[in-house]
Write a protein that holds these residues in place. Sequence first.
Motif, PDB file in Angstrom:
ATOM      1  N   ASP A   1      44.758  26.096   6.005  1.00 36.99           N
ATOM      2  CA  ASP A   1      46.199  26.874   6.288  1.00 36.99           C
ATOM      3  C   ASP A   1      46.033  27.885   7.367  1.00 36.99           C
ATOM      4  N   GLY A   2      46.972  27.992   8.352  1.00 37.19           N
ATOM      5  CA  GLY A   2      46.935  28.756   9.545  1.00 37.19           C
ATOM      6  C   GLY A   2      46.533  27.885  10.532  1.00 37.19           C
TER       7      GLY A   2
ATOM      8  N   LYS B   1      44.294  33.991   9.862  1.00 33.51           N
ATOM      9  CA  LYS B   1      44.838  35.154   9.235  1.00 33.51           C
ATOM     10  C   LYS B   1      46.169  35.571   9.725  1.00 33.51           C
ATOM     11  N   PHE B   2      46.086  35.706  11.183  1.00 27.72           N
ATOM     12  CA  PHE B   2      47.183  36.101  11.824  1.00 27.72           C
ATOM     13  C   PHE B   2      48.432  35.140  11.578  1.00 27.72           C
TER      14      PHE B   2
ATOM     15  N   ASP C   1      53.209  46.156  13.356  1.00 25.25           N
ATOM     16  CA  ASP C   1      53.081  45.745  11.855  1.00 25.25           C
ATOM     17  C   ASP C   1      51.857  44.853  11.683  1.00 25.25           C
ATOM     18  N   TYR C   2      51.840  43.642  12.576  1.00 27.35           N
ATOM     19  CA  TYR C   2      50.708  42.967  12.190  1.00 27.35           C
ATOM     20  C   TYR C   2      49.429  43.409  12.544  1.00 27.35           C
TER      21      TYR C   2
ATOM     22  N   ILE D   1      44.281  37.128  20.129  1.00 22.64           N
ATOM     23  CA  ILE D   1      45.128  36.102  20.396  1.00 22.64           C
ATOM     24  C   ILE D   1      45.282  35.165  21.595  1.00 22.64           C
ATOM     25  N   SER D   2      44.905  36.013  22.615  1.00 25.17           N
ATOM     26  CA  SER D   2      44.762  35.401  23.724  1.00 25.17           C
ATOM     27  C   SER D   2      43.887  34.154  24.060  1.00 25.17           C
ATOM     28  N   MET D   3      42.783  34.016  23.086  1.00 23.65           N
ATOM     29  CA  MET D   3      41.825  32.979  23.173  1.00 23.65           C
ATOM     30  C   MET D   3      42.235  31.752  22.928  1.00 23.65           C
TER      31      MET D   3
END
Length: 275
Positions: free
Chosen positions: A96-97, A176-177, A193-194, A209-211
């Motif tokens: 999931d994700g 998770k994100f 928010d996140y 996230i840039s990874m």
Amino acid sequence: MIKEFSYKKFGKLEFSKTSAQSDSLNKIREHIKVLFIPKNAIIQVDFQEIAMKTDALLFINPHVILKPCETIGGQLMHFNKDFYCVEIHDHEVACDGILYNNVFEIPFINLNEEQSVEIQKIISDIQFELGNEDSSTEEMLRTLLKLIILKSTRIWKQQHQLSDSVQQADVQFLRKFSKLVEQHFKTHHTVADYADMLCITPKNLSKKISMVSKETPNDIIKNRIILESKRLLAHTTMNVKEVAYSLNYDDDAYFVRFFTKHTGISPTNFRKQFK
């Protein structure tokens, strides 16, 4: 072909131009799906047309709109949440994700020749089990489905160079994100928010996230909102104001400007393309 075990449903059908024209895809719109696509096929996922350079697997949530533009030999396995719920069983397969609810990319798993042969053998075993009528059939089908998911998750991590044990914390963070965006994009629209949900700063969120993505967290959130807007405009009778309200925009004029800025076309004109 479809098997029913009380409320649990699992089935398999050919994915080709013929299946698209027979309305069989609409009948399983609410089902979760795994699609095997052969090399050189052309398919449409939501509003994006994609040519396959290798054999591949695609993992599809309910309501994603699929269309086999130029596809022969595709195989679509589908099941409802009573048969196998991705979120509930995620501790078993950690998909999931990554395979499902992935907001970073359309989750294609490109297969080399050896991997493709292996996956097609599992699909063949699924076909055999669908013809069985014994007490172990349900669990065998679920086991074969999990096997495809497990192998695909492993391949995805290898292809994204995230398979080393030292990077597992990063993998879990990205998953998770991704899941948070999928769960909350209708009501939470900002990076802050996140970041709050993840207990980090917006700057650190962007760095992590840039990874795996060239897009920023803000891009990812906004793109998910735009995708849902397009689905509602193209495949429902909701008017623009209702679409805006369903995505937590009280000012429909603001929503129109937002949609037009990100797509280059107004919501009304976008809808006309699908009439």
